[in-house]
Write a protein that holds these residues in place. Sequence first.
Motif, short mmCIF file in Angstrom:
data_model
loop_
_atom_site.label_atom_id
_atom_site.label_comp_id
_atom_site.label_asym_id
_atom_site.label_seq_id
_atom_site.Cartn_x
_atom_site.Cartn_y
_atom_site.Cartn_z
N THR A 154 0.54 -1.12 -0.11
CA THR A 154 -0.19 -0.33 -0.05
C THR A 154 1.10 1.53 -0.11
O THR A 154 0.37 2.47 -0.33
N ARG A 155 2.16 1.15 0.84
CA ARG A 155 2.87 2.21 0.91
C ARG A 155 3.39 2.12 -0.49
O ARG A 155 3.87 3.44 -1.45
N LEU A 156 3.80 1.76 -1.52
CA LEU A 156 3.85 1.28 -2.93
C LEU A 156 3.18 1.99 -4.04
O LEU A 156 3.05 3.32 -4.21
N GLN A 157 2.24 1.88 -3.52
CA GLN A 157 0.93 2.01 -3.95
C GLN A 157 1.03 3.99 -3.64
O GLN A 157 0.57 4.50 -5.03
N SER A 158 1.21 3.94 -2.47
CA SER A 158 0.63 5.71 -2.77
C SER A 158 1.47 6.57 -2.59
O SER A 158 1.23 7.25 -3.15
N GLU A 159 2.71 5.88 -3.29
CA GLU A 159 3.61 7.09 -4.02
C GLU A 159 3.37 6.53 -5.23
O GLU A 159 4.09 8.21 -5.68
N LEU A 160 3.42 6.20 -5.66
CA LEU A 160 2.96 6.10 -6.82
C LEU A 160 1.39 7.06 -7.73
O LEU A 160 1.71 7.77 -8.54
N ALA A 161 0.88 7.02 -6.54
CA ALA A 161 -0.28 7.93 -7.11
C ALA A 161 -0.11 9.84 -6.52
O ALA A 161 -0.58 10.37 -7.17
N HIS A 163 2.82 10.72 -6.75
CA HIS A 163 4.53 11.42 -7.65
C HIS A 163 3.06 12.01 -9.37
O HIS A 163 3.54 12.64 -9.93
N PHE A 164 2.08 10.47 -9.84
CA PHE A 164 1.63 10.76 -10.74
C PHE A 164 0.11 11.56 -10.87
O PHE A 164 -0.69 11.99 -11.82
N GLY A 165 -0.38 11.96 -9.76
CA GLY A 165 -1.36 12.61 -9.34
C GLY A 165 -2.26 12.30 -9.47
O GLY A 165 -3.56 12.98 -9.72
N VAL A 166 -3.03 11.13 -8.94
CA VAL A 166 -3.80 10.65 -9.53
C VAL A 166 -4.77 9.37 -7.89
O VAL A 166 -2.95 9.69 -7.31
N LEU A 167 -6.33 9.20 -8.12
CA LEU A 167 -6.78 8.55 -6.79
C LEU A 167 -6.23 7.49 -6.32
O LEU A 167 -4.61 6.41 -7.49
N GLN A 168 -5.44 7.48 -5.05
CA GLN A 168 -4.84 5.82 -4.96
C GLN A 168 -5.24 4.60 -5.93
O GLN A 168 -4.69 3.44 -6.15
N HIS A 169 -6.21 4.07 -5.82
CA HIS A 169 -6.63 2.63 -6.01
C HIS A 169 -7.00 2.76 -8.19
O HIS A 169 -7.01 2.10 -8.86
N GLU A 170 -6.65 3.73 -8.39
CA GLU A 170 -6.05 3.67 -9.79
C GLU A 170 -4.47 3.34 -10.45
O GLU A 170 -3.89 2.98 -11.55
N VAL A 171 -3.96 3.28 -9.02
CA VAL A 171 -2.35 2.87 -9.23
C VAL A 171 -2.75 0.44 -8.93
O VAL A 171 -2.96 0.76 -7.78
N THR A 172 -2.85 -0.06 -9.90
CA THR A 172 -3.16 -1.34 -9.69
C THR A 172 -1.89 -2.31 -9.40
O THR A 172 -1.04 -1.83 -10.22
N GLY A 173 -1.39 -3.08 -8.61
CA GLY A 173 -1.52 -4.50 -9.11
C GLY A 173 0.17 -3.83 -7.99
O GLY A 173 1.71 -4.33 -8.51
N LYS A 192 0.15 -0.92 -12.91
CA LYS A 192 -0.32 0.15 -13.77
C LYS A 192 -0.67 1.54 -13.49
O LYS A 192 -1.77 0.88 -12.13
N VAL A 193 -0.03 2.40 -13.52
CA VAL A 193 -0.69 3.46 -13.62
C VAL A 193 -1.99 3.58 -14.33
O VAL A 193 -1.50 4.15 -15.19
N ASP A 194 -3.47 4.69 -13.79
CA ASP A 194 -4.06 4.28 -14.27
C ASP A 194 -4.34 3.62 -16.11
O ASP A 194 -5.32 3.92 -17.13
N GLY A 195 -4.23 2.69 -14.91
CA GLY A 195 -4.86 0.95 -16.69
C GLY A 195 -2.89 1.30 -17.40
O GLY A 195 -2.87 0.34 -18.86
N LYS A 196 -1.88 2.65 -17.62
CA LYS A 196 -1.06 2.42 -18.41
C LYS A 196 -0.18 1.03 -17.89
O LYS A 196 0.21 1.69 -16.14
N PRO A 197 0.76 0.51 -18.05
CA PRO A 197 1.88 -0.55 -17.53
C PRO A 197 3.05 0.37 -16.82
O PRO A 197 3.45 1.80 -17.12
N LEU A 198 3.63 0.34 -15.60
CA LEU A 198 4.56 1.07 -14.60
C LEU A 198 5.80 0.93 -15.87
O LEU A 198 6.38 1.92 -15.78
#
Length: 334
Positions: A154-161, A163-173, A192-198
């Motif tokens: 969840t910390r990885l998801q949070s940091e990516l969200a 960085h990219f300025g998206v909602l946390q649930h939009e970072v999957t996997g 994936k960030v908003d559906g796009k592979p990291l």
Amino acid sequence: MNFVTQDKLVIIGAAGMIGSNMAQTAAMMHLTPNICLYDPFAKGLEGVWEEMRHCGFEGLNLTFTSDIAEALRDAKYIVSSGGAPRKEGMTREDLLKGNSEIAAELGRNIKKYCPDVHHVVIIFNPADITGIIALLHSGLKPSQVTTLAGLDSTRLQSELAKHFGVLQHEVTGARTYGGHGEQMAVFGSSVKVDGKPLSELIGTDKLTEEQWAELRQRVVKGGANIIKLRGRSSFQSPAQLSIEMIGAAMGGPAFRWPVGTYVSNDRYDHVMMAWETVLDRNGAHIKPIEHATDEEMKELDASYKHLQDQIDNIIKMGLIPSVDKWSELNPNIK
């Protein structure tokens, strides 16, 4: 009021911040009406019980005790945060000896007072070690004891969200595997960030290699950063995720993150580590880790080696026997 089950849930360490938050979260999720709070700090424990009553939960049979035998009797589910807290400047490994002894005692008490327990979640650090110690001394099956590891993901998801300025649930996997701590293996291949592979974003102006390396370090140091900011270790996030874990084991909603589970396969042997699992009424069952890169698997190998070194340390301390004798202590360990 509908509950997931009527079975008894015991929260160990309930007078602390994590434990009291676990109690409230379990009540809010309507997991069971039968929740027992345990802590040796009797006055603080009664205070938690009193305040929980002031919440006015309907249908809740909330009890409390500082007698471990009374707490564990007839328990079917246990979540334990009953170790010493991590303080500023300490690593999880600094807690090794004291909390390992607490874990061994917990395992023996489970074996003595509630051998028919269905599932146990261990969250006090270093959880990979305290979990395996509790498993060995409890005599339970490996599928019945898990540890909190999803917090790193969840910390990885949070940091990516962020960085990219998206909602946390939009970072999957978002996934980390291996040890729960500074030696974790951070995986980006499944994200994936908003559906796009990291993987298509790393190395671009949207996420440079330098930024990705810095972000990974923020994930690794996520717990230490909470201590720095708040002056105490995390309590809301581990409480939430651990109750989601025990809820899944009770038959509630599926758990979305990796869990710390016993792994023994052709690559990693006799270790408890963060892994991809299915966690349900039948316990924790490992799944393949898919789409990993060679570099990610090397990181996981290094994390595994770190865990092996810690296990060697607690063997030298006499808290558990050598690996070849584990099955004598717990016949369910093969």
